[in-house]
Design a protein around this motif. Structure first.
Motif, mmCIF file in Angstrom:
data_model
loop_
_atom_site.group_PDB
_atom_site.id
_atom_site.type_symbol
_atom_site.label_atom_id
_atom_site.label_comp_id
_atom_site.label_asym_id
_atom_site.label_seq_id
_atom_site.Cartn_x
_atom_site.Cartn_y
_atom_site.Cartn_z
ATOM 1 N N GLN A 31 -26.376 -8.709 13.491
ATOM 2 C CA GLN A 31 -26.754 -9.384 14.740
ATOM 3 C C GLN A 31 -25.516 -9.853 15.500
ATOM 4 O OE1 GLN A 31 -29.724 -9.662 16.247
ATOM 5 N NE2 GLN A 31 -28.716 -10.684 17.930
ATOM 6 N N GLU A 32 -24.559 -10.436 14.792
ATOM 7 C CA GLU A 32 -23.332 -10.898 15.445
ATOM 8 C C GLU A 32 -22.577 -9.728 16.069
ATOM 9 O OE1 GLU A 32 -21.977 -14.796 12.860
ATOM 10 O OE2 GLU A 32 -21.774 -12.805 11.925
ATOM 11 N N LEU A 33 -22.511 -8.619 15.352
ATOM 12 C CA LEU A 33 -21.821 -7.442 15.874
ATOM 13 C C LEU A 33 -22.547 -6.878 17.087
ATOM 14 C CD1 LEU A 33 -20.965 -5.758 12.467
ATOM 15 C CD2 LEU A 33 -19.305 -6.696 14.095
ATOM 16 N N ALA A 34 -23.872 -6.857 17.047
ATOM 17 C CA ALA A 34 -24.671 -6.309 18.147
ATOM 18 C C ALA A 34 -24.504 -7.119 19.430
ATOM 19 C CB ALA A 34 -26.138 -6.257 17.744
ATOM 20 N N GLU A 35 -24.129 -8.369 19.310
ATOM 21 C CA GLU A 35 -23.967 -9.239 20.477
ATOM 22 C C GLU A 35 -22.616 -9.073 21.165
ATOM 23 O OE1 GLU A 35 -24.781 -13.158 18.969
ATOM 24 O OE2 GLU A 35 -26.914 -12.721 18.711
ATOM 25 N N VAL A 36 -21.719 -8.314 20.559
ATOM 26 C CA VAL A 36 -20.388 -8.127 21.130
ATOM 27 C C VAL A 36 -20.470 -7.133 22.286
ATOM 28 C CG1 VAL A 36 -18.035 -7.326 20.690
ATOM 29 C CG2 VAL A 36 -19.246 -8.648 18.943
ATOM 30 N N GLU A 37 -19.943 -7.533 23.429
ATOM 31 C CA GLU A 37 -19.950 -6.660 24.610
ATOM 32 C C GLU A 37 -19.166 -5.393 24.310
ATOM 33 O OE1 GLU A 37 -18.413 -6.675 29.222
ATOM 34 O OE2 GLU A 37 -18.697 -8.581 28.201
ATOM 35 N N GLY A 38 -19.758 -4.259 24.658
ATOM 36 C CA GLY A 38 -19.079 -2.981 24.462
ATOM 37 C C GLY A 38 -19.454 -2.256 23.182
ATOM 38 N N ILE A 39 -20.171 -2.932 22.286
ATOM 39 C CA ILE A 39 -20.611 -2.264 21.059
ATOM 40 C C ILE A 39 -22.037 -1.777 21.292
ATOM 41 C CG2 ILE A 39 -21.225 -2.529 18.632
ATOM 42 C CD1 ILE A 39 -18.947 -4.397 18.275
ATOM 43 N N GLY A 40 -22.155 -0.479 21.410
ATOM 44 C CA GLY A 40 -23.462 0.123 21.604
ATOM 45 C C GLY A 40 -24.106 0.434 20.271
ATOM 46 N N PRO A 41 -25.333 0.908 20.289
ATOM 47 C CA PRO A 41 -26.062 1.184 19.047
ATOM 48 C C PRO A 41 -25.378 2.226 18.158
ATOM 49 C CG PRO A 41 -27.386 1.748 20.974
ATOM 50 C CD PRO A 41 -26.120 1.148 21.467
ATOM 51 N N LYS A 42 -24.782 3.240 18.772
ATOM 52 C CA LYS A 42 -24.126 4.292 17.992
ATOM 53 C C LYS A 42 -22.906 3.743 17.247
ATOM 54 C CE LYS A 42 -22.082 8.869 18.540
ATOM 55 N NZ LYS A 42 -21.699 9.894 19.519
ATOM 56 N N LEU A 43 -22.069 2.979 17.935
ATOM 57 C CA LEU A 43 -20.885 2.392 17.314
ATOM 58 C C LEU A 43 -21.284 1.393 16.235
ATOM 59 C CD1 LEU A 43 -17.827 2.049 17.171
ATOM 60 C CD2 LEU A 43 -17.999 0.400 19.040
ATOM 61 N N LEU A 44 -22.290 0.588 16.505
ATOM 62 C CA LEU A 44 -22.762 -0.392 15.532
ATOM 63 C C LEU A 44 -23.246 0.295 14.261
ATOM 64 C CD1 LEU A 44 -23.455 -3.290 14.706
ATOM 65 C CD2 LEU A 44 -25.645 -3.000 15.884
ATOM 66 N N LYS A 45 -24.064 1.320 14.416
ATOM 67 C CA LYS A 45 -24.585 2.052 13.265
ATOM 68 C C LYS A 45 -23.448 2.678 12.457
ATOM 69 C CE LYS A 45 -27.749 5.783 12.057
ATOM 70 N NZ LYS A 45 -28.659 6.805 12.573
ATOM 71 N N SER A 46 -22.499 3.267 13.149
ATOM 72 C CA SER A 46 -21.352 3.897 12.500
ATOM 73 C C SER A 46 -20.520 2.870 11.735
ATOM 74 C CB SER A 46 -20.499 4.602 13.550
ATOM 75 O OG SER A 46 -19.340 5.120 12.980
ATOM 76 N N PHE A 47 -20.262 1.737 12.361
ATOM 77 C CA PHE A 47 -19.467 0.697 11.728
ATOM 78 C C PHE A 47 -20.157 0.143 10.482
ATOM 79 C CE2 PHE A 47 -18.283 -3.738 11.086
ATOM 80 C CZ PHE A 47 -16.915 -3.592 10.895
ATOM 81 N N LEU A 48 -21.445 -0.139 10.591
ATOM 82 C CA LEU A 48 -22.182 -0.685 9.454
ATOM 83 C C LEU A 48 -22.217 0.304 8.291
ATOM 84 C CD1 LEU A 48 -25.122 -2.426 11.304
ATOM 85 C CD2 LEU A 48 -23.179 -3.542 10.178
ATOM 86 N N ALA A 49 -22.390 1.569 8.598
ATOM 87 C CA ALA A 49 -22.419 2.594 7.550
ATOM 88 C C ALA A 49 -21.059 2.687 6.866
ATOM 89 C CB ALA A 49 -22.822 3.935 8.137
ATOM 90 N N MET A 50 -19.993 2.652 7.644
ATOM 91 C CA MET A 50 -18.652 2.730 7.089
ATOM 92 C C MET A 50 -18.342 1.504 6.234
ATOM 93 S SD MET A 50 -15.256 1.455 7.452
ATOM 94 C CE MET A 50 -15.553 0.462 8.881
#
Length: 93
Positions: free
Chosen positions: A16-35
Motif C-alpha cells: 500500500q505504501e509503495l502504491a501511494e508513491v507518485e510515478g509507481i504504476g501497477p506494472k512497476l509495483l508488481k515487478s518490484f514486489l515479485a523481485m
C-alpha cells in the motif's frame, strides 16, 4: 528513493505504501514486489555479474533520464556493454 529516503525503507515498505508513491504504476509495483520476495534475486545478481551485465536501477545516477519520464518505466535495466551517451543526456523538453 525520493519518497522513502533510502533503500532499506523502500524494501521495508508495504504494498500500500509503495502504491501511494507518485510515478509507481501497477506494472512497476508488481515487478518490484515479485523481485523483492523472490529467493532468485541473489542468484540473478550473481548470474548477471558473471556475464558482465550491469544492472541499473531507477534510482541509480546512470539510469537514462528520458526513461524516467515515461509511464511505468522499467525498475531495472540489464546493460551489456555501455549505454550510448545520447541515452544519458538530460531530457530536453
Amino acid at each position: 528513493m525520493e519518497h522513502f529516503g533510502d533503500a532499506s525503507r523502500v524494501l521495508a515498505a508495504s504494498e500500500q505504501e509503495l502504491a501511494e508513491v507518485e510515478g509507481i504504476g501497477p506494472k512497476l509495483l508488481k515487478s518490484f514486489l515479485a523481485m523483492r520476495e523472490s529467493p532468485e534475486a541473489d542468484k540473478e545478481l550473481r548470474r548477471a555479474s558473471n556475464l558482465g551485465i550491469e544492472l541499473i536501477s531507477f534510482a541509480d545516477e546512470g539510469y537514462p533520464p528520458a526513461l524516467k519520464h515515461i509511464y511505468d518505466p522499467p525498475m531495472l535495466l540489464y546493460v551489456l556493454g555501455k549505454l550510448p551517451e545520447s541515452c544519458l543526456s538530460p531530457l530536453k523538453v
